[in-house]
Design a protein around this motif. Structure first.
Motif, PDB file in Angstrom:
ATOM      1  N   ARG A 178       6.517   6.511   6.689  1.00 25.21           N
ATOM      2  CA  ARG A 178       7.641   7.451   6.590  1.00 25.21           C
ATOM      3  C   ARG A 178       7.334   8.753   7.317  1.00 25.21           C
ATOM      4  O   ARG A 178       8.203   9.328   7.981  1.00 25.21           O
ATOM      5  CB  ARG A 178       7.958   7.719   5.118  1.00 25.21           C
ATOM      6  N   ALA A 179       6.096   9.222   7.208  1.00 23.44           N
ATOM      7  CA  ALA A 179       5.719  10.447   7.913  1.00 23.44           C
ATOM      8  C   ALA A 179       5.753  10.252   9.419  1.00 23.44           C
ATOM      9  O   ALA A 179       6.166  11.152  10.165  1.00 23.44           O
ATOM     10  CB  ALA A 179       4.324  10.896   7.466  1.00 23.44           C
ATOM     11  N   ALA A 180       5.337   9.064   9.890  1.00 23.30           N
ATOM     12  CA  ALA A 180       5.383   8.778  11.321  1.00 23.30           C
ATOM     13  C   ALA A 180       6.823   8.750  11.822  1.00 23.30           C
ATOM     14  O   ALA A 180       7.128   9.240  12.910  1.00 23.30           O
ATOM     15  CB  ALA A 180       4.680   7.455  11.613  1.00 23.30           C
ATOM     16  N   LEU A 181       7.711   8.177  11.035  1.00 25.20           N
ATOM     17  CA  LEU A 181       9.122   8.165  11.405  1.00 25.20           C
ATOM     18  C   LEU A 181       9.690   9.577  11.461  1.00 25.20           C
ATOM     19  O   LEU A 181      10.496   9.905  12.335  1.00 25.20           O
ATOM     20  CB  LEU A 181       9.919   7.313  10.405  1.00 25.20           C
TER      21      LEU A 181
ATOM     22  N   ARG B 183      -4.713  15.629   7.234  1.00 19.25           N
ATOM     23  CA  ARG B 183      -4.144  16.979   7.329  1.00 19.25           C
ATOM     24  C   ARG B 183      -2.735  16.957   7.892  1.00 19.25           C
ATOM     25  O   ARG B 183      -1.863  17.702   7.445  1.00 19.25           O
ATOM     26  CB  ARG B 183      -5.052  17.838   8.214  1.00 19.25           C
ATOM     27  N   LEU B 184      -2.480  16.086   8.868  1.00 19.50           N
ATOM     28  CA  LEU B 184      -1.182  16.068   9.534  1.00 19.50           C
ATOM     29  C   LEU B 184      -0.141  15.230   8.809  1.00 19.50           C
ATOM     30  O   LEU B 184       1.041  15.574   8.783  1.00 19.50           O
ATOM     31  CB  LEU B 184      -1.345  15.558  10.965  1.00 19.50           C
ATOM     32  N   TYR B 185      -0.565  14.108   8.216  1.00 17.39           N
ATOM     33  CA  TYR B 185       0.392  13.159   7.643  1.00 17.39           C
ATOM     34  C   TYR B 185       0.394  13.155   6.119  1.00 17.39           C
ATOM     35  O   TYR B 185       1.102  12.346   5.515  1.00 17.39           O
ATOM     36  CB  TYR B 185       0.099  11.754   8.163  1.00 17.39           C
ATOM     37  N   ARG B 186      -0.397  13.993   5.480  1.00 16.60           N
ATOM     38  CA  ARG B 186      -0.390  14.151   4.022  1.00 16.60           C
ATOM     39  C   ARG B 186      -0.733  12.847   3.297  1.00 16.60           C
ATOM     40  O   ARG B 186      -0.055  12.430   2.363  1.00 16.60           O
ATOM     41  CB  ARG B 186       0.969  14.652   3.525  1.00 16.60           C
ATOM     42  N   VAL B 187      -1.763  12.178   3.758  1.00 13.46           N
ATOM     43  CA  VAL B 187      -2.270  10.989   3.086  1.00 13.46           C
ATOM     44  C   VAL B 187      -3.755  11.210   2.829  1.00 13.46           C
ATOM     45  O   VAL B 187      -4.405  11.987   3.541  1.00 13.46           O
ATOM     46  CB  VAL B 187      -2.048   9.705   3.921  1.00 13.46           C
ATOM     47  N   PRO B 188      -4.330  10.546   1.830  1.00 13.16           N
ATOM     48  CA  PRO B 188      -5.748  10.776   1.521  1.00 13.16           C
ATOM     49  C   PRO B 188      -6.664  10.370   2.677  1.00 13.16           C
ATOM     50  O   PRO B 188      -6.486   9.299   3.283  1.00 13.16           O
ATOM     51  CB  PRO B 188      -5.994   9.897   0.281  1.00 13.16           C
ATOM     52  N   ALA B 189      -7.623  11.198   2.976  1.00 13.87           N
ATOM     53  CA  ALA B 189      -8.561  10.905   4.065  1.00 13.87           C
ATOM     54  C   ALA B 189      -9.366   9.643   3.779  1.00 13.87           C
ATOM     55  O   ALA B 189      -9.703   8.885   4.700  1.00 13.87           O
ATOM     56  CB  ALA B 189      -9.494  12.102   4.278  1.00 13.87           C
ATOM     57  N   ARG B 190      -9.664   9.404   2.509  1.00 10.58           N
ATOM     58  CA  ARG B 190     -10.440   8.206   2.155  1.00 10.58           C
ATOM     59  C   ARG B 190      -9.682   6.938   2.539  1.00 10.58           C
ATOM     60  O   ARG B 190     -10.257   5.990   3.055  1.00 10.58           O
ATOM     61  CB  ARG B 190     -10.730   8.223   0.651  1.00 10.58           C
ATOM     62  N   ARG B 191      -8.354   6.929   2.291  1.00 12.88           N
ATOM     63  CA  ARG B 191      -7.565   5.753   2.637  1.00 12.88           C
ATOM     64  C   ARG B 191      -7.481   5.569   4.147  1.00 12.88           C
ATOM     65  O   ARG B 191      -7.502   4.453   4.655  1.00 12.88           O
ATOM     66  CB  ARG B 191      -6.151   5.874   2.046  1.00 12.88           C
ATOM     67  N   VAL B 192      -7.371   6.686   4.883  1.00 13.68           N
ATOM     68  CA  VAL B 192      -7.319   6.585   6.345  1.00 13.68           C
ATOM     69  C   VAL B 192      -8.603   5.957   6.872  1.00 13.68           C
ATOM     70  O   VAL B 192      -8.578   5.086   7.746  1.00 13.68           O
ATOM     71  CB  VAL B 192      -7.093   7.970   6.975  1.00 13.68           C
ATOM     72  N   ALA B 193      -9.744   6.390   6.348  1.00 11.34           N
ATOM     73  CA  ALA B 193     -11.015   5.817   6.777  1.00 11.34           C
ATOM     74  C   ALA B 193     -11.086   4.326   6.468  1.00 11.34           C
ATOM     75  O   ALA B 193     -11.604   3.534   7.270  1.00 11.34           O
ATOM     76  CB  ALA B 193     -12.168   6.566   6.100  1.00 11.34           C
TER      77      ALA B 193
ATOM     78  N   ASP C  88       0.854  -1.171   0.000  1.00 11.35           N
ATOM     79  CA  ASP C  88       0.000   0.000   0.000  1.00 11.35           C
ATOM     80  C   ASP C  88       0.900   1.234   0.000  1.00 11.35           C
ATOM     81  O   ASP C  88       1.582   1.526   0.982  1.00 11.35           O
ATOM     82  CB  ASP C  88      -0.899  -0.014   1.242  1.00 11.35           C
ATOM     83  N   ARG C  89       0.926   1.946  -1.114  1.00 11.62           N
ATOM     84  CA  ARG C  89       1.815   3.102  -1.243  1.00 11.62           C
ATOM     85  C   ARG C  89       1.492   4.159  -0.194  1.00 11.62           C
ATOM     86  O   ARG C  89       2.383   4.767   0.397  1.00 11.62           O
ATOM     87  CB  ARG C  89       1.685   3.699  -2.647  1.00 11.62           C
ATOM     88  N   HIS C  90       0.206   4.386   0.032  1.00  9.16           N
ATOM     89  CA  HIS C  90      -0.183   5.406   1.006  1.00  9.16           C
ATOM     90  C   HIS C  90       0.192   4.984   2.436  1.00  9.16           C
ATOM     91  O   HIS C  90       0.557   5.826   3.255  1.00  9.16           O
ATOM     92  CB  HIS C  90      -1.680   5.668   0.915  1.00  9.16           C
ATOM     93  N   LEU C  91       0.122   3.667   2.714  1.00  9.73           N
ATOM     94  CA  LEU C  91       0.519   3.204   4.037  1.00  9.73           C
ATOM     95  C   LEU C  91       2.024   3.376   4.237  1.00  9.73           C
ATOM     96  O   LEU C  91       2.481   3.719   5.335  1.00  9.73           O
ATOM     97  CB  LEU C  91       0.112   1.742   4.220  1.00  9.73           C
ATOM     98  N   ASP C  92       2.796   3.157   3.174  1.00 17.50           N
ATOM     99  CA  ASP C  92       4.237   3.407   3.255  1.00 17.50           C
ATOM    100  C   ASP C  92       4.519   4.888   3.482  1.00 17.50           C
ATOM    101  O   ASP C  92       5.427   5.254   4.239  1.00 17.50           O
ATOM    102  CB  ASP C  92       4.923   2.930   1.978  1.00 17.50           C
TER     103      ASP C  92
ATOM    104  N   GLY D 230       5.146  -3.409  13.077  1.00 18.26           N
ATOM    105  CA  GLY D 230       3.735  -3.687  13.371  1.00 18.26           C
ATOM    106  C   GLY D 230       2.826  -2.633  12.789  1.00 18.26           C
ATOM    107  O   GLY D 230       3.177  -1.964  11.803  1.00 18.26           O
ATOM    108  N   PRO D 231       1.642  -2.458  13.377  1.00 22.40           N
ATOM    109  CA  PRO D 231       0.733  -1.423  12.888  1.00 22.40           C
ATOM    110  C   PRO D 231       1.406  -0.052  12.924  1.00 22.40           C
ATOM    111  O   PRO D 231       2.206   0.245  13.813  1.00 22.40           O
ATOM    112  CB  PRO D 231      -0.448  -1.490  13.865  1.00 22.40           C
ATOM    113  N   VAL D 232       1.079   0.780  11.959  1.00 25.34           N
ATOM    114  CA  VAL D 232       1.697   2.104  11.868  1.00 25.34           C
ATOM    115  C   VAL D 232       1.082   3.001  12.940  1.00 25.34           C
ATOM    116  O   VAL D 232      -0.140   3.175  12.983  1.00 25.34           O
ATOM    117  CB  VAL D 232       1.477   2.722  10.483  1.00 25.34           C
ATOM    118  N   PRO D 233       1.899   3.568  13.828  1.00 23.75           N
ATOM    119  CA  PRO D 233       1.342   4.432  14.876  1.00 23.75           C
ATOM    120  C   PRO D 233       0.998   5.819  14.336  1.00 23.75           C
ATOM    121  O   PRO D 233       1.782   6.427  13.601  1.00 23.75           O
ATOM    122  CB  PRO D 233       2.483   4.511  15.901  1.00 23.75           C
TER     123      PRO D 233
END
Length: 578
Positions: free
Chosen positions: A11-14, A143-153, A3-7, A70-73
């Motif tokens: 990276r943003a979490a790191l 807004r904070l991690y620059r990933v699509p809101a649809r994918r987060v949901a 999942d490109r957006h999960l990657d 593990g799961p992305v924090p």
């Protein structure tokens, strides 16, 4: 398939966390293995006093999760969430977690059918509440991690869930109703979704999972840290006074003491000041040189009830809550003069084409329509704030919300059509055309001028200037469209009655447009005036990055925040220059 957006999220979490090894070296981390406990319980509450190390433990957990693959924090601040601006989105969730129980004494067919219908209705309401809460979280994460809101949901709804929510600052939510609403939303999400949730709080709010207490440091740990730092005088004072040991029994206090007393003598007088002043005294001795320049910014954030600061998000509502008096704006006076001049022109045109009495009526209609539009903008909505106060669309992520914009255009155009047709129907076909067409144009003008805005996925550096350009162009084009159609119809129809209708619609259009245009540019004007106000008051330090390097401030995706809430409170209560 990856999942490109999960990657991107990983990276943003790191990027938002310092070196994970630093967290493992921090004192006061919980002894339990939080990763294993989170896997078992799926919900944790880290409890402890201010400065006890809850945030450090939360960040350490995030670092461990990233290291283990593990799961992305996702680390979020509850006190800075968007639900504070739009509380209506998470209102009324208490009933959503209630269990549906059929009374034991109602076993007849009619009662069972009634209970089943009620259960279906409640389940639909619960699903809607979950959708609302997921939408809130997805919006903030995007807004904070620059990933699509649809994918987060989608991630939040997956089983197993590829993300885990690490939520800090529950007790920093100032209003009890907002705090209760937030706990209700999180409790509902924990029951209905598979994602892990970790919350930092001073006390267990209940219903969120296993409680992990962040204990105070032991006397042996304090003594060892002071000995390693070479603070012999402070160490001897602690051996003589247990009260001083209790004061330094949190990671925050001990770190400040080590930094502050490295080159400062520890006399009996200083020990007395330390015992009486507590954490405030530790901040005084532990802050780097020049940090007192932040007291204006701290007071601005404290009184404005903000946790994150960016220059782009400043507006008059924030500045006024902080007690600053806004500077005077020549632009407001210039617009007032132009508005009066436009109104006078409309009245003069009506007097020359009809009569003085009708011109007075047009003046009243113009003033009334402008007042109604301005009152609507000032009147608080279900967001508990007026459109004038919600001026944050000039922030760095401002963009046009095209879907909402089309809805606004359609609604305003239909309203203008109905109003124009109602006025023009008395003039026959010509009057209908003269009223309906300008009415639609006026509706489009208002709709274009008040185009909604939303949060862009990527920041826009020149958002205030972009806001001004778009709103100004939309306003001018909308007014030209409204007046152009109106005068075009007037040229095609040569009847005295149509002149009355024409000038009445002209007065209505002008009044509504003048107020709508002022409301549209209020966000830009509010931002510019707020920046001038805080600059003139000397509130902002010259170099925020220098304080980031010194550890006083930290960079967050939204801007800058104080390294610790107690530091902001301490600096915010110091005397200021305004």
């Amino acid at each position: 398939m990856t999942d490109r957006h999960l990657d991107d999220l990983r990276r943003a979490a790191l990027a938002t966390l310092p070196d994970p090894a630093a967290y493992r070296e921090e004192l006061g981390a919980p002894k339990a293995d939080l990763v294993d406990l989170l896997t078992t319980e799926r919900g944790l509450v880290l409890v402890g006093e201010p400065g006890a190390g809850k945030t450090t433990a939360l960040h350490r957990l995030a670092a461990d999760l990233l290291a283990d693959g593990g799961p992305v924090p996702i680390v979020l601040s509850l006190s800075a969430g968007s639900w504070r601006v739009e509380p209506h989105r998470l209102s009324g969730l208490r009933w959503a977690s209630a269990q549906d129980v059929v009374p034991a004494d109602e076993w007849d067919t009619e009662a069972l059918e009634r209970a089943q219908r009620l259960s279906v209705a409640k389940l639909e309401q619960v699903d809607h509440a979950v959708d609302t809460a997921v939408d809130w979280l997805a919006t903030d994460v995007a807004r904070l991690y620059r990933v699509p809101a649809r994918r987060v949901a989608e991630w939040l709804r997956e089983t197993p869930c590829p993300v885990v929510l690490l939520l800090d600052g529950l007790d920093e939510i100032r209003h009890a109703d907002d705090r209760r609403r937030c706990v209700e939303a999180l409790t509902l999400l924990k029951r209905r979704l598979s994602t892990g949730i970790v919350v930092c709080a001073r006390e267990d709010p209940g219903g969120l999972g296993a409680v992990v207490e962040v204990p105070p440091l032991s006397a042996e740990t304090v003594d060892t840290r002071l000995a390693d730092a070479g603070l012999t005088a402070l160490r001897e004072a602690c051996l003589r006074d247990e009260e001083l040991v209790d004061l330094l029994a949190t990671p925050l206090a001990l770190t400040l003491a080590v930094d502050g007393y490295r080159d400062r003598p520890v006399t009996d007088t200083e020990v007395g000041l330390l015992k009486s002043g507590g954490l405030d005294r530790l901040w005084e001795v532990g802050l780097p040189a020049g940090a007192d320049a932040l007291r204006g910014l701290a007071r601005l954030m404290e009184l404005g009830d903000r946790d994150v600061f960016t220059v782009e998000s400043l507006n008059l509502a924030w500045v006024r809550r902080a007690g600053l008096r806004p500077v005077r704006s020549p632009a407001a006076w210039l617009y007032a003069v132009l508005a009066v001049a436009a109104s006078v022109c409309v009245v003069v045109l009506a007097a020359r084409a009809t009569d003085v009495g009708f011109a007075v009526l047009c003046a009243g209609v113009l003033a009334g329509s402008a007042t109604a539009q301005a009152h609507t903008a000032r009147n608080p909505t279900d967001r508990r704030a007026s459109r004038l106060d919600l001026g944050d669309f000039v922030a760095t992520r401002w963009t046009l919300d095209w879907r909402a914009g089309l809805t606004a255009l359609t609604t305003c155009a239909l309203t203008g059509l109905v109003m124009g047709a109602s006025v023009g129907i008395f003039g026959g076909a010509a009057g209908l055309a003269l009223g309906a067409l300008p009415g639609v144009a006026a509706g489009l003008a208002v709709g274009v001028v008040t185009l909604p805005s939303g949060a862009a996925a990527r920041p826009r550096r020149s958002a205030p200037g972009w806001t001004f350009t778009v709103r100004l162009a939309a306003g001018v084009l909308g007014l030209a469209l409204a007046l152009g159609l109106s005068f075009a119809v007037l040229l095609l129809v040569d009847r005295l009655f149509t002149a009355y209708i024409h000038h009445l619609m002209l007065a209505t259009t002008t009044g509504v447009w003048l107020a709508a245009f002022a409301v549209s540019l209020h966000g830009w004007w509010s931002h510019r005036l707020a920046v001038k106000t805080v600059t003139r008051a000397g509130v902002l330090p010259d170099d925020l990055d220098a304080f980031v390097a010194a550890g006083v401030l930290r960079e967050v995706p939204d801007g800058h925040a104080f390294a610790h809430r107690t530091l902001r409170t301490h600096l915010g209560t110091l005397p200021s220059g305004w």
